[in-house]
Every structure is written in C-alpha cells, then in structure tokens.
Design a protein around this motif. Structure first.
Motif, PDB file in Angstrom:
ATOM      1  N   LEU B 155       0.831  -1.213   0.000  1.00  0.00           N
ATOM      2  CA  LEU B 155       0.000   0.000   0.000  1.00  0.00           C
ATOM      3  C   LEU B 155       0.865   1.262   0.000  1.00  0.00           C
ATOM      4  N   VAL B 156       1.946   1.210   0.775  1.00  0.00           N
ATOM      5  CA  VAL B 156       2.810   2.408   0.838  1.00  0.00           C
ATOM      6  C   VAL B 156       3.558   2.605  -0.495  1.00  0.00           C
ATOM      7  N   MET B 157       3.956   1.486  -1.109  1.00  0.00           N
ATOM      8  CA  MET B 157       4.609   1.594  -2.421  1.00  0.00           C
ATOM      9  C   MET B 157       3.691   2.263  -3.433  1.00  0.00           C
ATOM     10  N   LEU B 158       2.385   2.032  -3.284  1.00  0.00           N
ATOM     11  CA  LEU B 158       1.429   2.602  -4.231  1.00  0.00           C
ATOM     12  C   LEU B 158       1.323   4.121  -4.099  1.00  0.00           C
ATOM     13  N   GLN B 159       1.759   4.636  -2.949  1.00  0.00           N
ATOM     14  CA  GLN B 159       1.525   6.087  -2.710  1.00  0.00           C
ATOM     15  C   GLN B 159       2.229   7.001  -3.703  1.00  0.00           C
ATOM     16  N   PRO B 160       3.393   6.907  -4.193  1.00  0.00           N
ATOM     17  CA  PRO B 160       4.428   5.959  -3.843  1.00  0.00           C
ATOM     18  C   PRO B 160       5.420   6.591  -2.887  1.00  0.00           C
ATOM     19  N   ASP B 161       5.910   5.795  -1.931  1.00  0.00           N
ATOM     20  CA  ASP B 161       6.857   6.307  -0.959  1.00  0.00           C
ATOM     21  C   ASP B 161       7.841   5.188  -0.648  1.00  0.00           C
ATOM     22  N   LEU B 162       8.861   5.109  -1.476  1.00  0.00           N
ATOM     23  CA  LEU B 162       9.795   3.997  -1.419  1.00  0.00           C
ATOM     24  C   LEU B 162      10.514   3.941  -0.079  1.00  0.00           C
ATOM     25  N   GLY B 163      10.912   5.111   0.420  1.00  0.00           N
ATOM     26  CA  GLY B 163      11.680   5.160   1.666  1.00  0.00           C
ATOM     27  C   GLY B 163      10.915   4.532   2.819  1.00  0.00           C
ATOM     28  N   THR B 164       9.651   4.950   2.994  1.00  0.00           N
ATOM     29  CA  THR B 164       8.850   4.421   4.084  1.00  0.00           C
ATOM     30  C   THR B 164       8.577   2.932   3.891  1.00  0.00           C
ATOM     31  N   ALA B 320      20.992   5.163  10.315  1.00  0.00           N
ATOM     32  CA  ALA B 320      22.004   4.701   9.375  1.00  0.00           C
ATOM     33  C   ALA B 320      21.745   5.251   7.986  1.00  0.00           C
ATOM     34  N   ILE B 321      20.491   5.167   7.526  1.00  0.00           N
ATOM     35  CA  ILE B 321      20.188   5.631   6.167  1.00  0.00           C
ATOM     36  C   ILE B 321      20.459   7.125   6.046  1.00  0.00           C
ATOM     37  N   ASN B 322      20.028   7.895   7.045  1.00  0.00           N
ATOM     38  CA  ASN B 322      20.241   9.337   6.963  1.00  0.00           C
ATOM     39  C   ASN B 322      21.719   9.676   6.923  1.00  0.00           C
ATOM     40  N   MET B 323      22.489   9.088   7.819  1.00  0.00           N
ATOM     41  CA  MET B 323      23.911   9.445   7.846  1.00  0.00           C
ATOM     42  C   MET B 323      24.634   8.960   6.606  1.00  0.00           C
ATOM     43  N   MET B 324      24.264   7.754   6.153  1.00  0.00           N
ATOM     44  CA  MET B 324      24.896   7.265   4.934  1.00  0.00           C
ATOM     45  C   MET B 324      24.571   8.182   3.763  1.00  0.00           C
ATOM     46  N   ILE B 335      14.746  10.779   4.386  1.00  0.00           N
ATOM     47  CA  ILE B 335      14.642  10.259   5.758  1.00  0.00           C
ATOM     48  C   ILE B 335      15.391  11.199   6.681  1.00  0.00           C
ATOM     49  N   PRO B 336      14.700  11.801   7.643  1.00  0.00           N
ATOM     50  CA  PRO B 336      15.353  12.768   8.527  1.00  0.00           C
ATOM     51  C   PRO B 336      16.166  12.087   9.614  1.00  0.00           C
ATOM     52  N   PRO B 338      16.710  11.425  13.342  1.00  0.00           N
ATOM     53  CA  PRO B 338      15.814  11.511  14.504  1.00  0.00           C
ATOM     54  C   PRO B 338      16.292  12.519  15.548  1.00  0.00           C
ATOM     55  N   LEU B 339      15.362  13.311  16.016  1.00  0.00           N
ATOM     56  CA  LEU B 339      15.551  14.276  17.108  1.00  0.00           C
ATOM     57  C   LEU B 339      16.437  15.474  16.754  1.00  0.00           C
ATOM     58  N   ILE B 340      17.103  15.420  15.614  1.00  0.00           N
ATOM     59  CA  ILE B 340      17.938  16.561  15.231  1.00  0.00           C
ATOM     60  C   ILE B 340      17.291  17.302  14.070  1.00  0.00           C
ATOM     61  N   SER B 341      16.832  16.575  13.089  1.00  0.00           N
ATOM     62  CA  SER B 341      16.169  17.221  11.956  1.00  0.00           C
ATOM     63  C   SER B 341      14.864  17.859  12.389  1.00  0.00           C
ATOM     64  N   TRP B 342      14.524  18.911  11.681  1.00  0.00           N
ATOM     65  CA  TRP B 342      13.264  19.589  11.884  1.00  0.00           C
ATOM     66  C   TRP B 342      12.136  18.726  11.334  1.00  0.00           C
ATOM     67  N   GLY B 343      11.024  18.699  12.029  1.00  0.00           N
ATOM     68  CA  GLY B 343       9.880  17.971  11.504  1.00  0.00           C
ATOM     69  C   GLY B 343       9.091  17.330  12.640  1.00  0.00           C
ATOM     70  N   GLY B 344       7.818  17.709  12.771  1.00  0.00           N
ATOM     71  CA  GLY B 344       7.000  17.268  13.884  1.00  0.00           C
ATOM     72  C   GLY B 344       6.610  15.802  13.806  1.00  0.00           C
ATOM     73  N   SER B 345       6.216  15.362  12.609  1.00  0.00           N
ATOM     74  CA  SER B 345       5.654  14.013  12.561  1.00  0.00           C
ATOM     75  C   SER B 345       6.745  12.974  12.759  1.00  0.00           C
ATOM     76  N   SER B 346       7.968  13.255  12.234  1.00  0.00           N
ATOM     77  CA  SER B 346       9.028  12.281  12.431  1.00  0.00           C
ATOM     78  C   SER B 346       9.425  12.253  13.908  1.00  0.00           C
ATOM     79  N   MET B 347       9.423  13.401  14.551  1.00  0.00           N
ATOM     80  CA  MET B 347       9.776  13.421  15.976  1.00  0.00           C
ATOM     81  C   MET B 347       8.732  12.667  16.798  1.00  0.00           C
ATOM     82  N   MET B 348       7.496  12.829  16.411  1.00  0.00           N
ATOM     83  CA  MET B 348       6.447  12.137  17.154  1.00  0.00           C
ATOM     84  C   MET B 348       6.631  10.630  17.011  1.00  0.00           C
ATOM     85  N   THR B 349       6.909  10.146  15.809  1.00  0.00           N
ATOM     86  CA  THR B 349       7.131   8.728  15.598  1.00  0.00           C
ATOM     87  C   THR B 349       8.258   8.227  16.499  1.00  0.00           C
ATOM     88  N   VAL B 350       9.368   8.981  16.475  1.00  0.00           N
ATOM     89  CA  VAL B 350      10.528   8.548  17.254  1.00  0.00           C
ATOM     90  C   VAL B 350      10.202   8.537  18.739  1.00  0.00           C
TER      91      VAL B 350
END
Lengths: 666, 369
Positions: B155-164, B320-324, B335-336, B338-350
């Motif tokens: 389903l996520v691939m259909l969006q499409p959002d390969l990273g997620t 790992a993906i972000n730093m690489m 991919i942000p 975690p906790l350093i990049s700006w972005g509310g929804s990613s912070m909430m997930t983490v």
C-alpha cells in the motif's frame, strides 16, 4: 510462558544484530573521518571556492585629451542590463521565461528582442548579451531589486565611452566596442568577457588600446549559492588607463570640420617645426558615440552606401593624385639637376611628344615661362619640359625625400602608403619599361603617382622648414629635433617664393587664399586632379564645365599651404573630393583654417554663411530623397509590363598612361 | 498525600531516566544545530523544535507507563486500523489524482504510513509471541508473517513512498530474524534479490538508471541531482576535526547546502562541529541503541523482546540511512535524522517508538522497594 531456549536464541540473534549496528556505526564514523580528516583540506578548498568569488573590477579607460588638455574621449557612467546565456541556457533554464521576467521590470522593444536572440544564437555562450543600455536611474534600481534573483541577468553599472566632439574626431580617435570572441580566445583575458567591457576598435583607441586599458582590480566577495553578495572580503583597486595627450588642437579640429561643411574632404594642419599634427579632419564621418554602443543596421547601411565614404579616414587612408601640388617636387628636382631657374620655356598650350599632344591647363598657353613664374601660373608645359630633362627617377627621389610614398610612425591603424613611381617600380609592378610620356604625367603629379593628404601635409612642412619633419600625434612632452633635408636653402627659397606668389602675386592661381590677417602671408600651391578622361571629340566640342558634371566625375580640388610665409610655422593640406578646382574651392578652406590659428574671431565669422548654405542643401537633399523614395515606391508597385529600365550612363575614368589633356584654368 | 508518596513515585522511579537524559541531550544538540541553521536565531526552527520535544517527552513518559501487556492486546486492532487508513489514503489519493500520504482527520493531518513503521513491529511481535519454538521457519508460519509485511508495504509503495516502504519492510524482516527464522532463509532471500538485480536494472527507466548512476558518481552531475550529495560532502569534509565553530558554517549559511534543517541537518552540524560533533551524535545514539538491546535481552517475554529490539532496529534504520545519505554512501531519500532534523511528525514517531521501549524497560525493572 517464557521459554529459556527461545530467550537464548533471541539473545544470540540480538547479539548478531547489535554487532551489525556497531559495525555500521563504525563504518559511519570511519567514513566521516575519511571525509573530514583525510580529505578535509580538499573539501575546505571546495567550500572556500563556493563561498569566495573573485570579481573583476574593470579598469576605467584612460582619457584622451588634446594638446591643451581638453577632453576628446572620456568616460560617462552608464547603466545597462545584461544577460549571460551560459547561466540561462546551459543551466537548463528557459530563455523565454527569463525575458518575460525582465519585461515585468523594463520594456524590451521587439527590435531589441530580435537582436538579443540573434546574439545569443550567434555568439559563444560565455559572451554576455546586452538586454538594454542607457537605463535611467529608476530603471536601473528597479532591475537591481527585482531581477537580483533571476539567474543569468545582471544590472551593470559601468562607464561608457563618450566623445564630446562626436564625428569631428571620429576617424582619428576611432571608437570602442565589445571584444569579439576571437579576441577573447586569443588573449584569454577574463576582462574581455566582463559585461560591458569595451576595447578600442579603430583609430587611436585601437592602436593605443593597451595604454588606455589600464589594469583590472579584483574584489574578493562572499556570495551565497544564488550569487547574492554577502560582503566584501578585500579589494585590490583597479588601475585606470593612462591619459593620452594628443598633439591635436581640439578647437582647430572642430573649426576645420565645421568649415568643410558637407564636402567629402580632408584637412590636415601640422606644425612645420615639431611635426605636431594639430588637426586631422576627415569628413563626413560617423558618430563614434553611436558606434561605441551598437550601430543600428539602417544607419550602417546608409553609411556604407554614402558616396562621400563616411567610414573612410580620408586623411590617412584616402589616396589621390597630388596634381599640381606635386610641382614643387618637380621644381626641386630640376634645381638639383642644375637647371637655371631663369631659363624660360615657351608654353603654347600644348606639348608634343611623338605623335601625342599633352595640354597645358591654359588653352592658349602662358607664353615664355621660367621657374619663378612656373609655380604661380602652374604652367604644365614648363614642367613637362623640365620633367623630361631630369627624368622620372630624379623626381621620384626628390618626392621620397619630401616624405611622399611612405608611412609614418603614427598611432593610427591602416595608413595608405601611396605610390611614387619610378622606372624600377614600373618594371617590378607591370614588367614593362618606363615610357617618356609617363614622365610628363608624373612631373605634374598625375599618372601613376598617388598620395594621401597626410603625405602632402608632411611634404609642405618639409618644404617650409627644410627639415625631415615627421608627423606625430601623441604629445610625449618632448620637442623632436629633425635633421635637415639636405636641400640647399637657395633651392628652397625659390620654391617658397613661388608658393608665396601662387597666393599673393596678381597672376597666381590661388589669389582667393590671400591671408586676411595683416603681417601674415600665406604661401601655397593649388592642385586639381582629374578623375575622368577627356576624349578628343569632347575636346573639339568644348570641354564640359566641371560644375555641370555629376559629382563623381568632377576633379578633386587640392591645396597645400604654409604660413606665415616669412617664418613658416603651420603647414596645411586640404583635399576636397570632386571639389572642382583647387584654387577656387580648396584654397579658401586652407586660408580660413590658417586664419583661425592667428585670429580665431575673424575665421569664425565666415562659418554662419557656410553652415546656412549646408543646412539648405541638406534640406533640399532630404526632400529629394523623400521624393525619390515615393518614386521608388511607385515603381515597385507599378505592373512589370509598364516598367522601363533606364540604365544610368557609365563614364570611364582616365587611363593613367594617357597624355594629359588641358584643364580648366585654376 | 497518598498521591505523592504512594505508588506514583515508585512507578516513575522505574522509568529509565538515563535514556531520558541521553535523548534530551541529543534533542538539545539538535536545537542548537537548528538555531545555527536558522541563521543564529530561534526562529523559525530552534524554539519550536525544543518546545515540541519537551511536550512530546512528557507524552512519551506518560505513554511509557502503559504496561507492555496492554500493547500486546492492542497490537492487532492498531495494525488493522492503520491498514484500513492506508487503503483510505489510497482511495482519497485516487480521487484527488495524485500521491497522497496524509489523511485529514479534521482536527489534524494524519500520516498512517509513518505510524505503520511502528505498528508493523507491534504486529509482528504479537504474531511471533504465540509461535512455539521450532515452528518459526515452517511455511504455514512464514507465509502469514510475510503477508503481514507485504500488505502495508504494497500500500505504501502505491503512494508511492519507497523510503517508508523499505523502512516498514526492514522492521518486519528484523522481527522475523530476531524471532529465530532460520538464517539460510535470509541468505537465500538475499541471493534471490541479488540475482534479480540485473533484471530489475533492465526494467528501470532511463531516468531511474541515471539517478542510480549519479548516486554512484555524484560529481558527474554537479548541478542536478548530484548537487545535494556533493555539497553535503563538502560541508562534512570542510568541517575537519573540530569544525568551523558554532554559527560559522559557510555551506549552510550561504545556502550551498540544500535542506539544511531537515534531511541534511547532520551535514549542517558536521560543518560547524566537525568530526567531534559527528562522533558525539553517533556515540549518544550508540548508547541509546545499546540500552535498547539490553532492555530487549532482559525483557520477560518474547513479545517484549521482539517489540523492543524491533523498534530499536527501526530507529537504527533511520539513523544509518540518513547518515549514509549525507556522507554519500546511500542515495538521496527523504529520511530525517531523529531528534535533530526539523519535523513534527518524524519526531512524534521517534518519541512513541522510544516510549514503547521505555515501557518495556520499566516493566522489567526490578522493584527496589
């Protein structure tokens, strides 16, 4: 519920995963160390390269001033908008979108847009293209504010070249223009593709370009990724080009140009002693202010088609038969050959050699003529006889001593050398031996011999001073000292007296050039150089008066002079293309120009009448042209079966080998 | 008084305060990076980032009070609700004609795929909790497990959002790995994917191939897609050992670095703090991960173990993906850090992720009183 076996299995897998994570962490740390420690210097350089830009500060071009320090070429602030195709097209941006963005700020006329697209298509991408120049201050600031973020578009403030005298000095000074791609490739100087940078394209501007350019400064500036300037880190100021001081007298040049009116003509004034060129006028000319920006195609076509050759520097590049102004050379050659100045030649109006007849300009002849009277009367027969006796090689040698047939070390590109013919020259040029009839032509300055106005001025200066004067245009603060010509003073005195009599004796051919200034005598010599052949049939009918001929077939009018006769200071040469007669038309110009040097007010007084006449002629020509264009329109619209093709008559130009027919009295 | 002196205090004391300190340090450092990225100003990112972290931390601690058994019970309902939401997103997206990741709930925008990253771990842990030892690699166990992974991924691939999608797949597979599925199956799967790569390469469009090639050699396209990676490497490399100093970064402040506050926040940080700053972040996160692994190993049930370590692996995947990516070792995917990049929804997930692991830790902490 919790199975120890499962727990142990999980722990093993967890350990494996943890090791993987630690490995990845180590990889990341290693990679980072690799980037920042082992390649840190390289990336620091790249970051600096991003951040710091070296911007050129183009040098201001040196001024050109006249002998009194009055500006002839100067710099004026100019605002323009430029476009760099490399930053638009190569960066994958849309040119149309860029133009639309520009249009929202300033107008671009359809002509301009055509030109811009032409330039972009034809020039290499790195050459900047002017969108519009001469922007007003509000337009310039609007561009600066609203187009700052449009890539590849730049509002430029620079200095543009300004020539306050306009066309009057155009041929001498030349003009500036954008460097061509070839010049950039040859020189690889980044200045040459700096927006709005101009280099000399013609005349002194071109010849002395290196001196006038100066050297560029540099500014180290910090810029953002979009090219916006953050701050200046340091500057090395530009070194403006040298001011170039000419020997030209701007006011004299100006006067001479105005005095010429609408003639196609050249006037040169030289200092007889120092060789300083005080004026070097070639009219008509173009406006270098327009040439330094961009020449509209219509104007360019008109300039090219004009039969008065406004694009040609007649003073240095025009070539004309010297006509009777050459007779001083023949006189000196005869004296050097030991001919007695009192020996008389009988002039009957015609001189026979073999089966051909050479005519004197006086149809009934001058009677007995000796050397003292030959110059003032400009008696052709006397010089035919003398030329025949001394031979062409002696005449040519004397001509070269007086500076004819050579180029001078002047800062102007493209001087014409002219031709001083002798036997060896003809053998080399045509592979034929010299004929005696050609000597007759040469002795009165016709035939193969051809000179430019500057050479005639130098010749006059050398006659007047007795020194091997060379012309100079750049005033370097030194007074040159020229060696003597080695011509006995007694010979020169005879020639000078003859020239004084040309103007001042009752029988001279240039009585119109008599000086209005008391105590200043003008000495000179007329010349009328024929450009067409007069057939025997026409001679029988009666030679058509020059005034009745089409302009192109009229004789050239020449006059050379120096003044004051007693202590020569200034030498002048005047050539009016197709000016009919030297004595009647060229001599008064020389007189007025010389008068200006002594009494400017008196000389200026003659201008209003001349300029009124010129204005009237211009107006009538303009109305004629309008009528012509209407007629042309009608002809174009006329059905083809009604059209009659009438070809204009074709006139032959005289063969230089032919015997000299008589001319109108001068 | 009972409220203050009673079990509350004891319960709070059982929370892993050391980790709270660690993640606070990371988020505080992130706030400083964002302060610099904002041009030395609290606006527009730093202040909000700090406040958001504070609020989410309180929420996370509250959530950590829930016992893991509650999550076990909620696993399937959460998973299937999110699956339905993904279908809903797909339908709304189809109606709106375009890629759609958000579901408008009226009061907030909701991104089901983001939450699915956590829910897949929850569901897989729940699934393997009741698989008896020794049955993990049986086909009738594996196939439903693969289906649990494949549905949201598809389903996520259909969006499409390969990273997620990759992130969800990674989480699911890690749980399978931890649950004890035989290693040779993973080996076979990797070999199979490796064998299929050339085929996939041929199926790719030209522009997709170009993208891969640019990733392999970013300098070949310095103005286009390679620009991000090139500038990011310049930023990190030019930082050297100790960096250019706080607020002294030129790559970031002069806009050479794209996305300096989101995906490339690590590069922004590395330019000003150098290798020291980078190691600081890596080590802090290393401690967090180590704590997570220890928590999982010490947990009292298979569900808790799988949940804790599965979630930690997801966090690791992010890191790992972000730093690489910023160091030029992986292609540019959004991919942000975690906790350093700006972005509310990613912070909430983490933060939810961490709160679940903290819950596991709390449940297994020996009661000292």
């Amino acid at each position: 519920m919790d199975d120890p076996v499962r727990r142990a299995s999980f722990s093993r897998r967890a350990l494996l995963l943890g090791a993987g994570m630690a490995g990845t962490g180590a990889l990341l740390a290693g990679r980072m160390a690799w980037l920042s420690l082992f390649h840190g210097d390289e990336y620091r350089l790249k970051a600096e390269g991003n951040r710091v830009q070296n911007r050129l500060v183009p040098p201001r071009r040196g001024w050109i001033v006249d002998r009194h320090g009055k500006p002839i070429a100067m710099n004026r602030p100019d605002y323009r908008l430029e476009l760099r195709p490399a930053d638009i097209i190569d960066a994958g941006r849309d040119l149309d979108a860029t133009l639309i963005a520009i249009r929202q700020v300033i107008d671009i006329s359809p002509d301009d847009e055509l030109r811009i697209r032409d330039d972009i298509a034809s020039q290499p991408r790195f050459m900047p293209v002017v969108v519009r120049q001469g922007l007003s201050w509000p337009e310039f600031s609007a561009c600066n504010v609203r187009l700052a973020t449009v890539p590849g578009v730049e509002a430029v403030q620079s200095f543009s070249r300004h020539y306050p005298e306009g066309e009057r000095l155009a041929h001498l000074i030349g003009y500036v223009g954008a460097p061509t791609p070839e010049q950039y490739r040859a020189e690889k100087n980044p200045l040459l593709i700096y927006p709005g940078y101009r280099i000399g394209k013609d005349g002194i501007e071109r010849h002395e370009d290196r001196r006038l350019r100066g050297s560029a400064g540099a500014a180290r500036v910090e810029v953002t990724a979009r090219g916006e300037l953050v701050r200046e880190l340091g500057t090395r100021p530009d070194k403006p080009g040298d001011t170039l001081k000419l020997t030209i007298d701007r006011d004299l040049q100006n006067y001479a140009a105005r005095r010429l009116g609408d003639n196609s003509a050249s006037v040169i004034v030289m200092d007889c002693q120092t060789g300083d060129v005080l004026a070097m006028v070639s009219m008509p000319a173009y406006d270098p202010n327009i040439f330094s920006t961009r020449v509209p195609a219509k104007l360019w076509n008109a300039l090219q088609k004009d039969d008065h050759t406004p694009l040609l520097n007649k003073s240095a590049m025009g070539l004309y038969p010297p006509g009777s102004t050459f007779k001083m050379v023949s006189t000196l050659a005869a004296l050097e050959a030991g001919i007695d100045p009192d020996e008389a030649v009988l002039c009957t109006g015609a001189y026979r050699l073999g089966s051909n007849t050479w005519h004197c300009h006086a149809r009934r002849g001058h009677g007995g003529v000796n050397m003292h009277r030959a110059l003032p009367l400009s008696c052709d027969t006397y010089f035919y006889a003398m030329g025949r006796r001394v031979g062409v090689d002696a005449i040519a040698a004397m001509a070269r001593r007086l500076g004819l047939g050579q180029e001078y070390p002047l800062p102007i590109p493209g001087q014409a050398g002219g031709i001083v013919p002798d036997k060896a020259w003809k053998q080399k040029r045509y592979g034929k031996s010299w004929r005696e009839g050609e000597t007759l032509n040469a002795s009165i300055g016709q035939g193969y011999i051809i000179t430019n106005p500057l050479q005639l001025a130098v010749m006059t200066a050398r006659l007047a001073s007795g020194k091997a004067v060379l012309p100079r245009l750049i005033d370097d603060g030194q007074t040159p000292d020229f060696p003597s010509l080695g011509i006995p003073e007694s010979h020169l005195a005879i020639v000078r007296q003859g020239m004084v009599d040309v103007v001042n004796a009752g029988y001279g051919t240039a009585r119109a050039a008599r000086s209005p200034v008391p105590d200043v005598l003008i000495a000179g010599k007329t010349g009328t150089a024929q450009v067409r052949r007069i057939s025997m049939a026409e001679r029988k009918r009666g030679v058509i008066r020059n005034e009745a001929l089409p302009w192109k077939q009229r004789d050239h009018a020449l006059f050379v002079a120096f003044a004051p006769a007693g202590a020569p200071r200034y030498a002048v040469s005047v050539i009016l293309e197709h000016g009919i007669a030297g004595g009647r038309y060229a001599a008064p110009v020389a007189r007025d120009v010389l008068t200006y040097l002594f009494e400017p007010e008196r000389a200026l007084a003659v201008l209003p009448a001349i300029e009124a006449e010129v204005a009237e002629r211009r107006a009538s020509r303009a109305s004629l042209e309008q009528a012509d264009s209407i007629a042309e329109e009608n002809r174009r619209l006329m059905p083809s079966w009604l059209k009659l093709d009438i070809k204009p008559p074709v006139f032959e130009v005289a063969d230089p080998d032919a015997p000299q027919p008589p001319r109108e009295p001068e | 008084m009972d409220l203050l002196n009673g079990p509350w205090r004891r319960e709070l004391a059982r929370l892993p305060w050391g980790v709270v300190l660690l993640i606070s340090a990371i988020a505080g450092f992130g706030t400083m990076v964002l302060y610099s990225a904002g041009g030395g100003s609290l606006d527009p990112w730093a202040l909000k980032h700090g406040v958001r972290f504070a609020i989410l931390l309180v929420g996370a601690l509250a959530l950590a009070m829930l016992p893991p058994e509650r999550w076990l019970a909620l696993a399937w309902p959460i998973y299937f609700t999110l699956l339905l939401a993904l279908v809903g997103v797909e339908l709304v997206g189809a109606v709106k004609g375009g890629s759609q990741r958000w579901l408008n709930l009226g009061f907030m925008e909701f991104q089901p795929s983001e939450m699915m990253k956590l829910a897949i771990i929850l569901a897989m842990a729940r699934y393997f909790q009741y698989v008896p030892k020794g049955y993990e690699s049986k086909p009738d166990v594996l196939l439903p497990a693969l289906a649990i992974i494949a549905m949201p991924v598809g389903l996520v691939m259909l969006q499409p959002d390969l990273g997620t999608a990759l992130s969800i797949m990674f989480g699911g597979i890690v749980v399978m790995f931890l649950a004890g599925v035989r290693l040779w199956l993973f080996g076979a799967a990797i070999a199979g994917v490796g064998a299929l790569l050339p085929v996939a390469w041929n199926l790719l469009h030209d522009y997709q191939r170009k993208r891969v090639l640019i990733f392999l050699d970013p300098e070949s396209d310095p103005r286009g897609a390679g620009y991000h990676i090139t500038q990011s490497k310049i930023a990190i490399g030019s930082g050297g050992l100790s960096g250019k100093g706080f607020l002294q970064g030129t790559q970031s402040h002069l806009d050479y670095l794209p996305e300096l506050h989101t995906d490339f926040a690590f590069a922004t940080m590395a330019e000003e703090w150098g290798l020291m700053g980078g190691l600081f972040v890596i080590i802090l996160y290393g401690l967090v991960l180590a704590w997570g692994i220890r928590t999982a190993v010490n947990a009292g049930s298979q569900f808790q173990r799988l949940l804790a370590l599965g979630l930690m692996s997801t966090l690791f995947f992010y890191l790992a993906i972000n730093m690489m990516m910023v160091m030029g070792l992986a292609p540019v995917v959004g991919i942000p850090l975690p906790l350093i990049s700006w972005g509310g929804s990613s912070m909430m997930t983490v933060m939810i992720l961490l709160s679940l692991v903290m819950g596991v830790a709390r449940a297994n902490r020996p009661n000292r009183d």
